[in-house]
Design an enzyme around this catalytic site. Structure first.
Site, PDB file in Angstrom:
ATOM      1  N   GLY A   1     -33.943  -7.999 -19.902  1.00 54.40           N
ATOM      2  CA  GLY A   1     -35.523  -8.734 -20.718  1.00 54.40           C
ATOM      3  C   GLY A   1     -34.524  -8.550 -22.496  1.00 54.40           C
ATOM      4  O   GLY A   1     -35.246  -9.173 -23.416  1.00 54.40           O
TER       5      GLY A   1
ATOM      6  N   LYS B   1     -25.967 -18.931  -7.978  1.00 57.21           N
ATOM      7  CA  LYS B   1     -26.085 -17.840  -8.481  1.00 57.21           C
ATOM      8  C   LYS B   1     -26.744 -17.167  -7.340  1.00 57.21           C
ATOM      9  O   LYS B   1     -25.846 -16.327  -7.127  1.00 57.21           O
ATOM     10  CB  LYS B   1     -26.658 -17.861  -9.659  1.00 57.21           C
ATOM     11  CG  LYS B   1     -27.211 -16.091  -9.869  1.00 57.21           C
ATOM     12  CD  LYS B   1     -26.134 -15.539 -10.444  1.00 57.21           C
ATOM     13  CE  LYS B   1     -25.859 -13.663 -10.777  1.00 57.21           C
ATOM     14  NZ  LYS B   1     -27.623 -13.929 -10.968  1.00 57.21           N
TER      15      LYS B   1
ATOM     16  N   GLU C   1     -34.179  -6.804  -3.606  1.00 55.47           N
ATOM     17  CA  GLU C   1     -34.441  -8.221  -4.003  1.00 55.47           C
ATOM     18  C   GLU C   1     -33.770  -9.002  -3.057  1.00 55.47           C
ATOM     19  O   GLU C   1     -33.904 -10.634  -3.141  1.00 55.47           O
ATOM     20  CB  GLU C   1     -34.092  -8.811  -5.516  1.00 55.47           C
ATOM     21  CG  GLU C   1     -34.665  -8.240  -6.578  1.00 55.47           C
ATOM     22  CD  GLU C   1     -34.154  -8.882  -7.658  1.00 55.47           C
ATOM     23  OE1 GLU C   1     -34.293  -9.240  -8.989  1.00 55.47           O
ATOM     24  OE2 GLU C   1     -32.624  -8.813  -8.673  1.00 55.47           O
TER      25      GLU C   1
HETATM   26  O1  KPL Z   1     -26.119 -10.602 -10.297  1.00 50.73           O
HETATM   27  C1  KPL Z   1     -24.984  -9.520  -9.575  1.00 50.73           C
HETATM   28  C2  KPL Z   1     -26.138  -8.623  -9.411  1.00 50.73           C
HETATM   29  O2  KPL Z   1     -25.130  -7.740  -9.694  1.00 50.73           O
HETATM   30  O3  KPL Z   1     -26.858  -8.562  -9.136  1.00 50.73           O
HETATM   31  C3  KPL Z   1     -23.332  -9.803  -9.503  1.00 50.73           C
HETATM   32  C4  KPL Z   1     -23.016 -10.778 -10.170  1.00 50.73           C
HETATM   33  C5  KPL Z   1     -23.105  -9.910  -7.731  1.00 50.73           C
HETATM   34  C6  KPL Z   1     -22.881  -8.915  -9.941  1.00 50.73           C
HETATM   35  O4  KPL Z   1     -22.489  -7.882  -9.827  1.00 50.73           O
END
Ligand code: KPL
Length: 323
Positions: free
Chosen positions: A28, A200, A282
């Site tokens: 952010g 992603k 998450e």
């Molecule tokens: O997005 C990421 C995260 O840590 O949440 C990665 C791409 C795995 C990089 O550590």
């Protein structure tokens, strides 16, 4: 003549759009600096206890130097009138905070306010869609790296692409779209954002739980024993994506995961850090989202299921210890 042309310029300046950022974490704050450096003045919406002054100083450290900027801050519980001018609300909260926070905020936003969610994982948008009351919803993903080194101080740790696209309702107005693309380096607008979000999701589903469970940096996943598990995580993700109407290429995703592993070899994933700092992870929006879909389609995803169970177990143990 000079004076009158200056006056004309003032008169004809295009009306500026108000962009607000909800969630002043590392990403952010990074977006706020990037928007400011391209000429926008973003508004930060923060927790009431973090809003001590209407204008606060934020610092960005980059390889080329440090930048201090003053950003207007608005407490999330401020009066409705203060939110009504926001044209675009960029939400950079953690996935598990999105729905509840927006539930309280949506009634204060204008009917024309566009929402853009930028978080790891998927899922909150599905709960949000019925609550939008005609507002447009866009989603995005970023591979830019930012590290929070103080309350209002971050370090830009890596460049990376940012992909954005509309999901439902009115499309993002062109003016806002171009303001975002101009401000965020290596950003692009995708007519179909879903493949980018699933790409992603694959990276996070493969890297985050394994690094969190074994408390290792991303680079350790290059070992053979982890590579076998990663292959199954991805194969299960490709299988469930197919039920959702998305045809993803297994090998391309695996290559991408391994590229991220090598590019971020010494970094710790966000989930590893959440576990180490005894924070909620998450997992529900990452591997847990795959399980939700699997349940809907009556499919088993045993490896993802086991990863979710292990992370949840760790999460519960650590939360218990911290109380
Ligand atoms: O997005 C990421 C995260 O840590 O949440 C990665 C791409 C795995 C990089 O550590």
């Amino acid at each position: 003549r000079l004076a009158s042309s200056a006056a004309a310029q003032t008169r004809w300046r295009a009306p500026t759009m108000t962009i607000a950022i909800l969630g002043a974490g590392a990403i952010g704050q990074l977006l706020a600096h990037q928007l400011a450096s391209s000429g926008c003045q973003p508004l930060l919406i923060v927790r009431p206890d973090k809003c001590c002054q209407p204008l606060q100083k934020f610092t960005l450290e980059t390889r080329n130097g440090s930048y201090c900027r003053m950003f207007p801050c608005l407490a999330i519980d401020a009066a409705a009138a203060e939110f009504s001018n926001i044209n675009l609300l960029i939400v950079t909260l953690k996935a598990y905070q999105v729905v509840n926070t927006l539930l309280a905020l949506l009634p204060k936003l204008s009917q024309h306010c566009q929402l853009l969610l930028l978080h790891n994982g998927l899922g909150p948008h599905r709960q949000l869609i019925p609550l939008l009351a005609g507002r447009g919803l866009s989603l995005g993903t970023t591979s830019q790296g930012a590290l929070r080194i103080g309350e209002r101080q971050i370090r830009h740790t890596g460049s990376g692409i940012t992909q954005l696209g509309d999901i439902t309702g009115p499309a993002m107005p062109k003016k806002l779209q171009s303001q975002l693309l101009q401000a965020i380096p290596d950003s692009e607008w995708c007519d179909d954002i879903m493949p980018a979000l699933w790409g992603k999701l694959a990276v996070n589903a493969a890297i985050n739980p394994l690094t969190a469970i074994d408390n290792i940096p991303n680079g350790a996943l290059a070992e053979k024993h982890y590579q076998q598990q990663i292959q199954t995580v991805i194969a299960e993700l490709v299988k469930i994506a197919k039920f959702e109407g998305l045809s993803l290429d297994n090998d391309t995703l695996l290559q991408r995961v391994n590229q991220v592993i090598s590019l971020t070899a010494t970094n710790y994933s966000s989930m590893q850090q959440d576990i180490q700092h005894q924070r909620l992870t998450e997992i529900d929006a990452i591997n847990g989202y795959l399980l939700q879909l699997a349940q809907q389609h009556d499919v088993e995803l045993p490896v993802n299921q086991s990863l979710v169970a292990q992370v949840k177990c760790l999460q519960t143990q650590l939360m218990r210890c911290s109380h």
